[in-house]
Design a protein around this motif. Structure first.
Motif, short mmCIF file in Angstrom:
data_model
loop_
_atom_site.label_atom_id
_atom_site.label_comp_id
_atom_site.label_asym_id
_atom_site.label_seq_id
_atom_site.Cartn_x
_atom_site.Cartn_y
_atom_site.Cartn_z
N PRO A 78 0.84 -1.20 0.00
CA PRO A 78 0.00 0.00 0.00
C PRO A 78 0.87 1.25 0.00
O PRO A 78 1.98 1.25 0.53
N ARG A 79 0.34 2.30 -0.65
CA ARG A 79 1.07 3.56 -0.73
C ARG A 79 0.14 4.70 -0.32
O ARG A 79 -1.06 4.53 -0.18
N ILE A 80 0.73 5.87 -0.18
CA ILE A 80 -0.04 7.05 0.18
C ILE A 80 -0.79 7.53 -1.06
O ILE A 80 -0.21 7.72 -2.13
N CYS A 81 -2.10 7.71 -0.95
CA CYS A 81 -2.92 8.20 -2.05
C CYS A 81 -2.60 9.67 -2.29
O CYS A 81 -2.51 10.45 -1.34
N ARG A 82 -2.43 10.05 -3.53
CA ARG A 82 -2.06 11.44 -3.83
C ARG A 82 -3.25 12.40 -3.67
O ARG A 82 -3.06 13.60 -3.63
N GLU A 83 -4.46 11.88 -3.55
CA GLU A 83 -5.64 12.72 -3.40
C GLU A 83 -6.02 12.89 -1.92
O GLU A 83 -6.14 14.00 -1.44
N CYS A 84 -6.23 11.77 -1.21
CA CYS A 84 -6.71 11.85 0.17
C CYS A 84 -5.59 11.73 1.20
O CYS A 84 -5.80 12.03 2.37
N GLY A 85 -4.41 11.25 0.79
CA GLY A 85 -3.27 11.15 1.69
C GLY A 85 -3.28 9.95 2.62
O GLY A 85 -2.45 9.85 3.50
N PRO A 98 -11.43 4.52 -3.65
CA PRO A 98 -12.48 5.55 -3.55
C PRO A 98 -12.17 6.82 -4.33
O PRO A 98 -13.05 7.39 -4.98
N CYS A 99 -10.91 7.27 -4.27
CA CYS A 99 -10.53 8.48 -5.01
C CYS A 99 -10.55 8.23 -6.52
O CYS A 99 -10.90 9.12 -7.30
N TRP A 100 -10.15 7.03 -6.95
CA TRP A 100 -10.18 6.69 -8.37
C TRP A 100 -11.61 6.66 -8.88
O TRP A 100 -11.91 7.09 -9.99
N GLN A 101 -12.55 6.18 -8.06
CA GLN A 101 -13.95 6.14 -8.46
C GLN A 101 -14.50 7.56 -8.64
O GLN A 101 -15.37 7.79 -9.48
N LYS A 102 -14.00 8.51 -7.87
CA LYS A 102 -14.48 9.90 -7.95
C LYS A 102 -13.74 10.73 -9.00
O LYS A 102 -14.16 11.85 -9.28
N HIS A 103 -12.67 10.22 -9.56
CA HIS A 103 -11.82 10.99 -10.47
C HIS A 103 -12.65 11.43 -11.69
O HIS A 103 -13.30 10.61 -12.34
N PRO A 104 -12.65 12.73 -12.02
CA PRO A 104 -13.50 13.22 -13.12
C PRO A 104 -13.07 12.72 -14.50
O PRO A 104 -13.90 12.67 -15.42
N PRO A 136 -24.33 13.17 -12.47
CA PRO A 136 -23.91 13.25 -11.06
C PRO A 136 -23.91 11.84 -10.46
O PRO A 136 -24.82 11.06 -10.71
N ARG A 137 -22.88 11.56 -9.70
CA ARG A 137 -22.78 10.24 -9.08
C ARG A 137 -22.80 10.40 -7.56
O ARG A 137 -22.17 11.31 -7.02
N SER A 138 -23.51 9.52 -6.90
CA SER A 138 -23.45 9.51 -5.44
C SER A 138 -22.30 8.59 -5.07
O SER A 138 -22.32 7.42 -5.36
N HIS A 139 -21.31 9.13 -4.42
CA HIS A 139 -20.09 8.37 -4.11
C HIS A 139 -20.22 7.72 -2.75
O HIS A 139 -19.53 8.08 -1.80
N GLY A 140 -21.13 6.77 -2.67
CA GLY A 140 -21.26 6.00 -1.44
C GLY A 140 -22.26 6.59 -0.46
O GLY A 140 -22.55 5.98 0.55
N GLU A 141 -22.80 7.81 -0.71
CA GLU A 141 -23.72 8.39 0.25
C GLU A 141 -25.07 7.70 0.22
O GLU A 141 -25.64 7.38 1.24
#
Length: 144
Positions: A78-85, A98-104, A136-141
């Protein structure tokens, strides 16, 4: 013309059948048909693998069967995510899942990969990718 045997009602050639599958055997000395003989020879060539214990064809270089000789590459740590850290497994572009799923740009990247795999491009593909990117996507909400 074939002569039928009095006791069986079958000709001599029809009496010669494979012991395993029942298919005709050409020569009287064989107990198995060609396919069953080949399978039996292949099974005889297999030996139990000293590493995995399953029967297989042992490699001279390692002394193990094929799957044990080439176990595959290990997982990347595992590595540090460049988006969420956060320290997580990466899904793509240095991002966690999760960040990849939200990537525009994700729908456009997926559309490019789809174009590369298709031999005949449908005329609506570009419009569809743009439509998916604009939705628009609901990202897990709002999960089902």
């Amino acid at each position: 013309m074939r002569v039928l045997q009095a006791d069986t009602g079958r000709c001599v050639i029809c009496l010669r059948v494979c012991e395993q599958c029942g298919h005709p055997v050409r020569t009287a000395g064989n107990r198995l048909c060609r396919n069953c003989r080949c399978k039996a020879e292949q099974l005889e060539a297999q030996q139990p693998c000293p590493r995995g214990g399953k029967p297989g064809y042992l490699r001279e270089a390692t002394g193990w069967c094929g799957p044990c000789s080439h176990p595959g590459s290990p997982k990347q740590p595992p590595r540090i995510c460049r988006e969420c850290g956060q320290l997580r497994w990466h899904a793509g572009l240095g991002l966690c899942s999760p960040c990849w799923q939200k990537h525009p740009g994700r729908p456009f990247i997926r559309g490019e990969h789809l174009r590369e795999g298709l031999t005949e491009l449908p005329s609506w593909l570009d419009d569809f990718v743009a439509h998916v990117a604009a939705c628009p996507r609901s990202h897990g909400e709002g999960k089902f």
